[in-house]
Scaffold this motif. Structure first.
Motif: not given
Ligand SMILES: *Cc1c(COP(=O)(O)O)cnc(C)c1O
Length: 569
Positions: A36, A40, A284, A286-287, A310, A458, A461, A545, A549
Motif C-alpha cells: 500500500d 501511494s 494507513g 491505499h485508498p 484522500p 480498510k 474507507m 478514512a 490512508n
C-alpha cells in the motif's frame, strides 16, 4: 528522468510485499502495508524503489481436514505472468558458496502514470547449488538458519542489485521492519572503512512489533556459519556487546530516524528499548485498493479529487444517507453471494453482520467472542446477529490452528439467531470482500500487542465502523458512538511501560464489555436507529478514512524520514 535510477533517492526494503492476491509474496499486514505504501508513493510521484524476495512457493493455500485442522497447500503461481525477469545478476557468498542472484521487476504505475519499480530477488537459477536455489522459495517457511540466509540475500544482495541496476544516488534506505538490516554491512563494505555514522546517515527504520519475542534474533554462532569473512568481521564490530544480533537492535543502532506505526506503539517501543527518540507515523491503507466500487463512485461524485487527496474525505458528511446505505448494501450482497458460493450458506442481508479476519496469532484472540456462549445466545434471542470469520495460522503455530478449529467447530454448531461463517484462505481478495461487506469490524487483541492493525482502516474507507479494543491505530481513530465503539478499558501510560516487561492482562474484562456493548449499543443502533447508524458511517469516513490512508503516511515519511520534495507536491 522519471525512469532513470540515478534519480531515485529512496529505496524501500521489505521482507514481504503484498500488491495483489495473484502475487502471493505476502503473509499478512506487514506485506500489505508495504504494498500500500509503494502504491501511494507511485500515485504521489515519490522517487522510490521497492526491494523484496520472490518466494516461488508463496506463503500457502489454506484448507481444512475433517477435524477442522488447518492444512497448508503449496501456492502455484508463475512469476513470469506477473513480473519481468531482468538480465542483471549479482552474486553473494554465504555458507562458503557463491550464489547467483537474479531479479524480477514489477512496475507499479501510479494514478497519474508515474512508474515505481519493485524488485523481487531470486536465487532459483541454473548453476546455483540445489540448496541455494531454494532460498527464495518460502516466505517464513524454514528454520532460523534459512531465515538468516534469506535476510542476508535481502539486505546485502538487495543493495548490490540496486547498484547493478544503476541506483548510485540513494540517500535513504528505508527498512520496513528489521529483516533487511544486513544492508548496513554492504554499506560499510562499499565505504571501505569502518564508520558507523556514515551508515547511520543513510538508513531509516520502521519497527512493527511491540513484543521482544517478535524480533528476529541470530546468535553469532549461527551468523559465523553463514556469513563470509568480511561481513562476519563487520557484524561483530557493529554489535560488540551481545551474544547475537537482534535485527531490531541493528535497526535501532544504525538508523538516523526510527518510528513505530502508531502513537501507542511508539510509547511501548520507547519503554521496551529504553529510548525516547522513537517517533511514530501511524499506518494507513491505499485508498483505491480497498474502497468498494460503489463507495468509490459516490466519493467521486460528491468529493472530486479525493483519490489523489484522500484528506478531502472530511467532506463525507455531505453525502446523502440513502446513497451511502445503498452502496454499502451492494457490497454486503456481493460478500454474501461469495459466501453462498464457497460455504453454501445464505446469510440474510438485513441482519447485523460483524466481521473478524486476521492472522490467527493467539494474541489476536479470535475466540474472545466465544468466551461465554450462553451469554452470546441470550443477546441474540432478541435480535439476530451474523459473524463472518477468516484467517490463516502460521504453519508452525499450533495455538493459532487450535483457535481456527474452535471457531470452525462453533460455525457448525450455531444456527437460528446466530450464524457463524468461516471463509477459507484469507488473502487480499477475501480481505477486500469482508472489509467492504460487513456492517461492523470486530478486533480484540491483547493490549498493547497490536502495533497498529490495518484491516479496520480498510473498513473505515468503506464507512464500516470498528468495534475494537483500544490498541494500535484505534486509540487515535476512536470516538465513542461516532466512529464506532471501544472494547475494554482505556489504555494508560503506565500500562505502556509495564507492557514492555510483562504481559499480565485481565482478559475477562474485555469479553464482558464486548457482550455488554454488543447488546446495549451495537445491536439497538443497527436495528432501531438507522439514521444514527448511517451518520456514524459518514463520520467514520470523514474522521478515519480521511487520515488512516497511505497517501498521508507517505507524506509523513517523505517529510519526517526522507526529507525529500517530490513531484507535484
Ligand atoms: C490488511 C490485511 C492484513 C492486516 O490486518 P490486521 O488488521 O493488521 O491484522 C492481514 N492479511 C491480509 C490478507 C490483509 O489484507
Amino acid at each position: 528522468m522519471e525512469n532513470d535510477p540515478a534519480f531515485r533517492p529512496v529505496a524501500y526494503f521489505s521482507m514481504e510485499v503484498g500488491l495483489k492476491e495473484s502475487i502471493p509474496t505476502y503473509s499478512g499486514g506487514l506485506g500489505v502495508l508495504a504494498g500500500d505504501i509503494l502504491k501511494s508513493a507511485a500515485d504521489l510521484g515519490v522517487p522510490m524503489a521497492g526491494v523484496t524476495l520472490l518466494y516461488r512457493k508463496g506463503y500457502f493455500v489454506q484448507e481444512f481436514n475433517d477435524q477442522d485442522w488447518q492444512q497448508e497447500k503449496p501456492v502455484v503461481w508463475d512469476p513470469s505472468k506477473e513480473l519481468t525477469l531482468l538480465p542483471n545478476k549479482i552474486s553473494v557468498t554465504i555458507r562458503g558458496r557463491e550464489i547467483k542472484v537474479g531479479v524480477w521487476v514489477y512496475e507499479c504505475i501510479g494514478a497519474t502514470g508515474y512508474p515505481l519499480p519493485i524488485y523481487f530477488l531470486d536465487t532459483d537459477f541454473d548453476g546455483n547449488h540445489p540448496d541455494d536455489r531454494k532460498l527464495c522459495w518460502y516466505l517464513y517457511g524454514g528454520d532460523n538458519h534459512y531465515r538468516l540466509c534469506q535476510e542476508f540475500i535481502l539486505g546485502v544482495g538487495g543493495l548490490r542489485m540496486l547498484r547493478a541496476l544503476g541506483y548510485m544516488n540513494i540517500d535513504t534506505f528505508h527498512l520496513n521492519e528489521g529483516h533487511a538490516g544486513f544492508l548496513t554491512l554492504e554499506l560499510m563494505r562499499e565505504l571501505g572503512y569502518y564508520d558507523p555514522d556514515r551508515i547511520r546517515e543513510q538508513v531509516v527504520f520502521t519497527t512493527h512489533t511491540p513484543v521482544p519475542a517478535g524480533h528476529d534474533y541470530f546468535t553469532f554462532g549461527e551468523i559465523d556459519q553463514v556469513f563470509p569473512d568480511d561481513a562476519k568481521t563487520t557484524i561483530h564490530k557493529m554489535i560488540p556487546d551481545k551474544p547475537g544480533v537482534s535485527m531490531t537492535e541493528l535497526g535501532l543502532r544504525y538508523s538516523r530516524y526510527v518510528n513505530g506505526v502508531a502513537k501507542k506503539h511508539a510509547e511501548v517501543s520507547n519503554a521496551m528499548f529504553n529510548m525516547e527518540t522513537v517517533d511514530w507515523i501511524t499506518n494507513g491503507i491505499h485508498p483505491t485498493t480497498w474502497v468498494s466500487s460503489g463507495m468509490r463512485k459516490l466519493y467521486n461524485k460528491h468529493i472530486p479529487g479525493w483519490e489523489l487527496d484522500p484528506g478531502r474525505l472530511v467532506q463525507a458528511l455531505t453525502i446523502p444517507a440513502n446513497e451511502i446505505w445503498a452502496a454499502h448494501q451492494a457490497s454486503k450482497l456481493r460478500l454474501f453471494a461469495r459466501i453462498m458460493e464457497t460455504n453454501g450458506i445464505q446469510l440474510d442481508p438485513d441482519v447485523l453482520t460483524l466481521g473478524f479476519a486476521r492472522r490467527a496469532a493467539t494474541y489476536k484472540r479470535a475466540d474472545l467472542l466465544l468466551t461465554d456462549v450462553e451469554r452470546l445466545k441470550k443477546i441474540a434471542e432478541k435480535r439476530k446477529v451474523q459473524f463472518v470469520f477468516a484467517g490463516k495460522s502460521h504453519p508452525a503455530d499450533n495455538g493459532g490452528k487450535a483457535l481456527l478449529q474452535k471457531i470452525r467447530k462453533a460455525s457448525h454448531e450455531f444456527g437460528g439467531n446466530i450464524r457463524i461463517v468461516f471463509m477459507d484462505n484469507y488473502n487480499m481478495e477475501i480481505a477486500s470482500l469482508l472489509t467492504q461487506g460487513v456492517d461492523v469490524w470486530l478486533n480484540n487483541p491483547i493490549r498493547p500487542r497490536e502495533a497498529s492493525g490495518t484491516s479496520g482502516m480498510k473498513c473505515a474507507m468503506n464507512g464500516i465502523m470498528n468495534f475494537s479494543v483500544l490498541d494500535g491505530w484505534w486509540i487515535e481513530g476512536w470516538i465513542e458512538d461516532v466512529t464506532g465503539w471501544s472494547i475494554g478499558p482505556e489504555p494508560s501510560e503506565a500500562e505502556a511501560k509495564e507492557a514492555a516487561t510483562s504481559t499480565h492482562y485481565d482478559e475477562k474484562l474485555d469479553a464482558v464489555d464486548l457482550y455488554d456493548k454488543l447488546e446495549n449499543k451495537v445491536i439497538p443502533t443497527y436495528y432501531d436507529n438507522h439514521d444514527k447508524w448511517v451518520d456514524m458511517m459518514r463520520h467514520t469516513i470523514a474522521l478515519d478514512a480521511s487520515f488512516f490512508n497511505t497517501h498521508r503516511v507517505v507524506h509523513e515519511y517523505a517529510s519526517k524520514a526522507y526529507s525529500i520534495d517530490f513531484r507535484g507536491m
